[in-house]
Write an enzyme that holds these catalytic residues in place. Structure first.
Site, short mmCIF file in Angstrom:
data_model
loop_
_atom_site.label_atom_id
_atom_site.label_comp_id
_atom_site.label_asym_id
_atom_site.label_seq_id
_atom_site.Cartn_x
_atom_site.Cartn_y
_atom_site.Cartn_z
N CYS A 82 -2.79 33.31 11.06
CA CYS A 82 -2.64 33.91 12.26
C CYS A 82 -2.21 32.76 13.28
O CYS A 82 -2.84 32.72 14.33
CB CYS A 82 -3.84 34.35 12.47
SG CYS A 82 -3.89 35.35 13.97
N GLY A 96 2.10 4.96 -0.65
CA GLY A 96 1.47 6.24 -0.78
C GLY A 96 2.63 7.19 -0.76
O GLY A 96 3.06 7.52 -2.16
N ARG A 97 3.22 7.64 0.05
CA ARG A 97 4.43 8.57 -0.14
C ARG A 97 5.49 8.04 -1.24
O ARG A 97 5.97 9.23 -1.96
CB ARG A 97 5.34 8.72 1.09
CG ARG A 97 6.22 9.80 1.34
CD ARG A 97 7.06 9.86 2.86
NE ARG A 97 6.28 9.55 3.89
CZ ARG A 97 5.66 10.31 4.69
NH1 ARG A 97 5.98 11.45 4.32
NH2 ARG A 97 5.11 9.65 5.80
N GLU A 153 0.87 -1.09 0.00
CA GLU A 153 0.10 0.10 0.08
C GLU A 153 0.90 1.44 -0.15
O GLU A 153 1.01 1.88 0.95
CB GLU A 153 -0.81 -0.12 1.13
CG GLU A 153 -1.72 -1.11 1.42
CD GLU A 153 -2.46 -1.30 2.67
OE1 GLU A 153 -2.10 -0.56 3.61
OE2 GLU A 153 -3.38 -2.14 2.85
N1 LLP Z 1 -1.41 1.97 4.67
C1 LLP Z 1 -1.86 2.11 6.06
C2 LLP Z 1 -2.53 1.24 6.54
C3 LLP Z 1 -1.43 3.34 6.52
O1 LLP Z 1 -2.01 3.84 7.66
C4 LLP Z 1 -0.72 4.43 5.52
C5 LLP Z 1 -0.33 5.79 5.92
C6 LLP Z 1 -0.24 3.88 4.42
C7 LLP Z 1 -0.78 2.63 3.98
C8 LLP Z 1 0.72 4.76 3.27
O2 LLP Z 1 1.77 4.92 3.99
P1 LLP Z 1 3.03 5.74 3.16
O3 LLP Z 1 3.44 4.66 2.05
O4 LLP Z 1 2.46 7.02 2.55
O5 LLP Z 1 4.04 5.90 4.20
N2 LLP Z 1 0.79 12.64 7.27
C9 LLP Z 1 1.75 11.90 7.59
C10 LLP Z 1 1.80 10.47 7.10
C11 LLP Z 1 0.54 9.60 7.81
C12 LLP Z 1 0.57 8.20 7.24
C13 LLP Z 1 -0.73 7.54 7.56
N3 LLP Z 1 -0.78 6.20 7.21
C14 LLP Z 1 2.93 12.54 7.09
O6 LLP Z 1 2.69 13.50 6.45
O7 LLP Z 1 4.03 12.28 7.12
#
Ligand code: LLP
Length: 404
Positions: free
Chosen positions: A328, A261-262, A259
């Protein structure tokens, strides 16, 4: 080469710009790493939920990892097939569970025994069988920022191994539940492989112990979390990541679900903001820009570092400045003590690595409209979200104004 200045002129600032070709390259690199095994990359919609972004991944064969029914609906709208959609999250409402079952998605990722009870009841009411997986919390320290760490018992996510086993047995014995997968996600922006390998080992052992009681799972869901370079981090290579996971699965014939994302979106994105003016309080230098924490909250929330590139004619020496927005709050900054040349009104700053958890974590705080979003593909720019207007922001309130 992206012509930031032209984009800023044409679409105004603040502005999000996403390099779709870079996203595709990242997707292919990760998919390739899992070659030789059945795998689904289920794009973590939360990292950047713009419909065109989700559609871009869907066209490459991606699934979708969703954390609300809103995200599930986005995935459908963007063309992700139901059989590649996963619904996770610690708190799903009955309505969300009902819709997920009706839409017949790949599975609901259950995060507590209580939740399993709700899923069973709702499936029964609908006369359906709900496919489920269980999010296991392996109690492993992922060694990342505490706010984005999820795999410790101290964190609210998932269930411990004992509870997981009870949930699987309950699910197996229910005519309305079909346990098909197992899931773990220990945190985000992971830069060390060992915690991932250890977690995978624990979860793979769990799969084996379930096999022993005739519970056969098809999907081994390793979550997301692969870190990226914001500054000077050493990151995990997709090949090493895949090998570490696959190494724990000997003897298990399962489809890998990842999964990301980043990894797919962060470094594809740029946040463009214009300099309004410079000011000094005593000897402290501030560059005041038109973008703010309501557009990109990561620096304020996590003290996250984002590289900033100044596009300016200025040839002056660099000196330290805080880059701050008009909101602000003292916590409204995009960078602290950042080396920048003297800047003029309308000079452009390009904030890098802004494609993940940027726009999506934005808000209308201070009645600021959210930025427009632009995609760049094959050298061409196109609008993928209009800039929010004042009228958009107040639309849901005006009818309630009292007449005098
Ligand atoms: N799968 C699950 C169950 C997750 O909770 C998350 C992210 C991902 C996949 C994707 O994770 P990634 O591959 O993007 O690391 N707002 C924070 C990041 C929060 C991530 C939440 N869960 C930031 O800006 O660093």
């Amino acid at each position: 080469m992206i012509h930031f200045k032209q984009l800023a002129q044409e679409y105004k600032t603040p502005l999000y710009v996403y390099d779709f070709d870079y996203m595709a390259k990242q997707y292919e690199a990760l998919k390739e790493a899992f070659r030789g095994r059945k795998s689904i990359l289920a794009y973590a919609v939360k990292s950047n939920s713009n419909l065109s972004v989700v559609q871009h991944f869907a066209k490459m064969g991606s699934g979708a990892d969703c954390v609300s029914i809103g995200e599930v609906r986005r995935a459908f709208l963007a063309g992700v097939p139901a059989y590649r959609i996963i619904f996770s999250g610690v708190g799903k409402s009955d309505d969300e569970i009902r819709e997920a079952i009706e839409r017949d998605i790949l599975y609901i990722n259950v995060e507590s025994e209580a939740e399993l009870g709700r899923v069973e009841l709702i499936a029964q009411e609908l006369g359906r069988v709900s496919r489920i997986s269980v999010r296991v919390n392996p109690n492993i320290d992922p060694k990342t920022h505490p706010y984005i760490s999820t795999g410790l018992h101290d964190n609210k996510f998932g269930v411990d191994l004992e509870s997981a086993k009870r949930i699987y047995i309950k699910a197996k014995n229910s005519p309305h539940l079909d346990p098909v997968g197992i899931h773990f996600h220990i945190g985000s922006q992971l830069t060390e492989l060992d915690p991932i390998r250890e977690s995978a080992e624990i979860v793979a052992d769990m799969v084996r112990s379930l096999q022993a009681i005739e519970i056969e799972l098809k999907f081994f869901d390793i979550g997301g979390g692969l870190g990226v370079v914001y500054n000077n981090e050493t990151t995990i290579k997709p090949y090493d990541y895949a090998q570490a996971i696959l190494g724990t699965l000997t003897g298990l014939d399962m489809t890998i679900i990842c999964e990301p994302g980043r990894f797919l979106t962060a470094n594809a994105g740029y946040f463009l903001t214009k300099v309004l003016y410079e000011k000094k309080n005593g000897s402290k230098r501030f560059v005041v820009v038109d973008g703010a924490m309501n557009d990109l909250i990561r620096p304020s929330l996590y003290k996250a570092y984002h590289k900033i590139e100044a596009i300016s004619e200025s040839k002056t020496e660099l000196s330290e400045a805080d880059v701050v927005g008009p909101v602000c709050e003292s916590g409204d900054f995009l960078a602290k003590n950042y080396l920048l040349p003297t800047l003029e009104h309308n000079d452009l700053l390009v904030v890098h690595s802004a494609g993940a958890y940027g726009f999506g974590m934005g808000s209308n705080y201070n009645t600021r409209g959210r930025s427009a979003e632009i995609a760049i593909e094959g050298g061409k720019a196109r609008l993928i979200r209009k800039r929010e207007t004042f009228e958009d922001i107040i639309a849901l309130e005006t009818e309630f104004l009292q007449k005098s």
